[in-house]
Design an enzyme around this catalytic site. Structure first.
Site, short mmCIF file in Angstrom:
data_model
loop_
_atom_site.label_atom_id
_atom_site.label_comp_id
_atom_site.label_asym_id
_atom_site.label_seq_id
_atom_site.Cartn_x
_atom_site.Cartn_y
_atom_site.Cartn_z
N GLN B 19 0.82 -1.21 0.00
CA GLN B 19 0.00 0.00 0.00
C GLN B 19 0.85 1.27 0.00
O GLN B 19 0.31 2.37 -0.07
CB GLN B 19 -0.96 0.00 1.19
N CYS B 25 -5.50 0.46 3.82
CA CYS B 25 -5.54 -0.95 4.22
C CYS B 25 -6.95 -1.51 4.14
O CYS B 25 -7.15 -2.68 3.79
CB CYS B 25 -4.98 -1.11 5.63
N HIS B 160 -5.90 -1.32 11.90
CA HIS B 160 -5.33 -1.78 10.64
C HIS B 160 -6.13 -2.98 10.12
O HIS B 160 -6.37 -3.94 10.85
CB HIS B 160 -3.87 -2.16 10.85
N ASN B 180 -0.87 -9.28 4.98
CA ASN B 180 -0.79 -7.84 5.18
C ASN B 180 -0.63 -7.15 3.82
O ASN B 180 -0.53 -7.83 2.78
CB ASN B 180 0.38 -7.51 6.11
#
Lengths: 76, 212
Positions: B19, B25, B160, B180
């Protein structure tokens, strides 16, 4: 993302090293516990890291109840 | 139930994205879940446009942040052509998004599973519907290199959004396998391992499944 002096980054890096030492020292004997160390974010202070990367806004999620029945399809 | 399961082994999870300095996110996790849900249904695995969700999900704040729940709500609303056109006339949502790609969702579920032992319900949902969108406290993830995260984060402090693709209960410490969006050089090839069963980092606080 914004102008940062080498001194600023160096200070953040030094703080990161201290933080890694602390995080790794707390549960040394624990099985498979996480390891903390230098990565691409080590030149950021925690508040900078949070401001850039941790931007998920809170929402109210309904509490799950076991009484809620989900329809489960036939799967192998 | 299997002791170990990872949707990556079924080749239905796209590559880890980065990102960069965009606080998107929330969009990366939701789009990852849609990609996998389609692939699980037998469609080709392909990268969908995270950028379009960041740009068009008008109840969020683009790269300045957003909520997975708002993104899912928005996805649910723009799945019919009439809605897309209506929003377009109002100047809110460009018509190109779902209408061109043909991707839409049938719905989603979103729950908080704070009560003990309900992480088993998460595993059931993961096995049944596909990867799960979750929100965690990732402050200490700044320094994560590998291993199983068991401490140094809190529940109730979500900040997150990530995607759970599987779990592993073969060892003495069962853990979730979490994708992630900070690039593949972070963590374990872009993934984190988070201890199962005690809501570590609030991983069970905000859980969503997508249906396609």
């Amino acid at each position: 993302t914004w102008p940062r002096s080498r001194e600023h980054e160096a200070a953040a890096f030094r703080e990161s090293l201290n933080r890694h030492r602390y995080l790794n020292s707390l549960f040394p004997g624990e099985n498979s516990t996480a390891l903390y160390g230098i990565n691409q974010f080590s030149y950021l202070f925690p508040e900078e890291f949070k401001a850039i990367y941790l931007r998920s806004k809170p929402s109210k999620f309904p509490r799950y109840s076991a009484e809620v029945h989900m329809s489960i399809p036939n799967v192998s | 139930w299997p002791l170990r399961f990872d949707w990556r082994d079924k080749h239905v999870v796209t590559q880890v994205r980065n990102q960069q300095t965009c606080g998107g996110c929330w969009a990366f996790s939701v789009v990852g879940a849609v990609e996998s849900a389609y692939a699980i249904k037998g469609k080709p695995l392909e990268d969908l446009s995270v950028q379009q969700v960041i740009d068009c999900s008008y109840t969020n704040y683009g790269c300045n942040g957003g909520s997975t729940l708002n993104a899912l709500n928005w996805l649910n609303k723009v799945t019919s052509l009439s809605n897309i056109l209506l929003k377009h006339q109002n100047g809110l949502v460009p018509v190109f998004f779902w209408s061109h790609s043909g991707f839409s969702i049938k719905g989603y579920s979103a729950y908080g599973l704070q009560v003990n032992n309900q992480e088993d319900e998460m595993a059931k949902a993961l096995l049944t519907f596909g990867p799960l969108v979750v929100i965690v406290d990732a402050v200490s993830w700044q320094d994560y290199l590998g291993g199983i995260i068991q401490h140094h984060c809190s529940s109730g402090e979500a900040n997150h959004a990530v995607l759970i693709t599987g779990f592993d209960k073969t060892g003495s410490t069962p853990y979730w396998i979490v994708r992630n969006s900070w690039g593949s050089s972070w963590g374990v090839d872009g993934y984190a391992h988070v201890k199962m069963g005690s809501n570590v980092c609030g991983i069970a606080d905000s859980v969503s499944s997508i249906f396609v």
